[in-house]
Design an enzyme around this catalytic site. Sequence first.
Site, PDB file in Angstrom:
ATOM      1  N   THR A  28       0.852  -1.173   0.000  1.00 10.79           N
ATOM      2  CA  THR A  28       0.000   0.000   0.000  1.00 10.79           C
ATOM      3  C   THR A  28       0.891   1.226   0.000  1.00 10.79           C
ATOM      4  O   THR A  28       1.973   1.212   0.593  1.00 10.79           O
ATOM      5  CB  THR A  28      -0.998  -0.021   1.186  1.00 10.79           C
ATOM      6  OG1 THR A  28      -1.982   0.977   0.983  1.00 10.79           O
ATOM      7  CG2 THR A  28      -0.316   0.134   2.520  1.00 10.79           C
ATOM      8  N   CYS A  34      -2.614   7.080   8.231  1.00 11.50           N
ATOM      9  CA  CYS A  34      -3.139   5.711   8.106  1.00 11.50           C
ATOM     10  C   CYS A  34      -2.124   4.686   8.605  1.00 11.50           C
ATOM     11  O   CYS A  34      -0.929   4.971   8.704  1.00 11.50           O
ATOM     12  CB  CYS A  34      -3.490   5.397   6.654  1.00 11.50           C
ATOM     13  SG  CYS A  34      -4.832   6.389   5.987  1.00 11.50           S
ATOM     14  N   HIS A  51      -5.168  -1.336   4.909  1.00 12.49           N
ATOM     15  CA  HIS A  51      -4.791   0.080   4.890  1.00 12.49           C
ATOM     16  C   HIS A  51      -5.848   0.810   5.721  1.00 12.49           C
ATOM     17  O   HIS A  51      -6.882   1.224   5.221  1.00 12.49           O
ATOM     18  CB  HIS A  51      -4.769   0.612   3.460  1.00 12.49           C
ATOM     19  CG  HIS A  51      -4.284   2.023   3.348  1.00 12.49           C
ATOM     20  ND1 HIS A  51      -3.378   2.387   2.389  1.00 12.49           N
ATOM     21  CD2 HIS A  51      -4.567   3.146   4.036  1.00 12.49           C
ATOM     22  CE1 HIS A  51      -3.136   3.696   2.501  1.00 12.49           C
ATOM     23  NE2 HIS A  51      -3.867   4.169   3.503  1.00 12.49           N
TER      24      HIS A  51
END
Length: 163
Positions: A28, A34, A51
Site C-alpha cells: 500500500t 493511516c 490500509h
Amino acid sequence: MENNFFGEETAIILGLGELRVGKCPMGTIGLGSCIALILHDQRRSLAGLAHIMLPESRGVTDRPGKFADTAMCALLEEMVELGSTKSSITAIVVGGASMFEFSANSLNIGERNAAVVKELLQEQGIRIEHEETGGKIGRSVYYWPEGKGRLIIKRADGTCIAL
C-alpha cells in the site's frame, strides 16, 4: 487495484480502506496518518494487509478495512478460514504519522490509529514483530508473505528499509 511492483506480476496494491489476505506480494502506498497492518502466518506463507484510515468503526460495516477494529476482525477471520491459528500469526504495524501540526486540544489521528491497532493486537494475543509508527513522514509498504516474509518500507523522505 492490481499493480506491478519490483517486477512482481502478481502483486496487489491496496488503496485507502482496503484489505486483502493471500500468498501473493501486496503493498500500500501513501500512508500518512493511516496504518498498514500486516498479519503474517509463517507456517502457511500467508499474510493479510489492511490500509486502516480510522481507529473505530462505530457500527459502520460497509468497508471493514477502513477501521482498525473491523479490519483486525476481518483479517483474522479470513486467515483462520484459510487454516491459520491465532498462535501462529505475528503482526507488522507501519504508519500513523502526524502529517499536520496539532494544537493541544486536537486529535492526532495517526497517533490514535497506532494506539488502537496495538491495543487490539494485544487483546488478541498477537505479537508485533516489527513496528514503525509516528513521526511526520509518510510511508509506503511492500510485503512478500513467502516464508518468514519480506518487508520494504519506503519513506517519503527518500529513505528505504528492508527486513
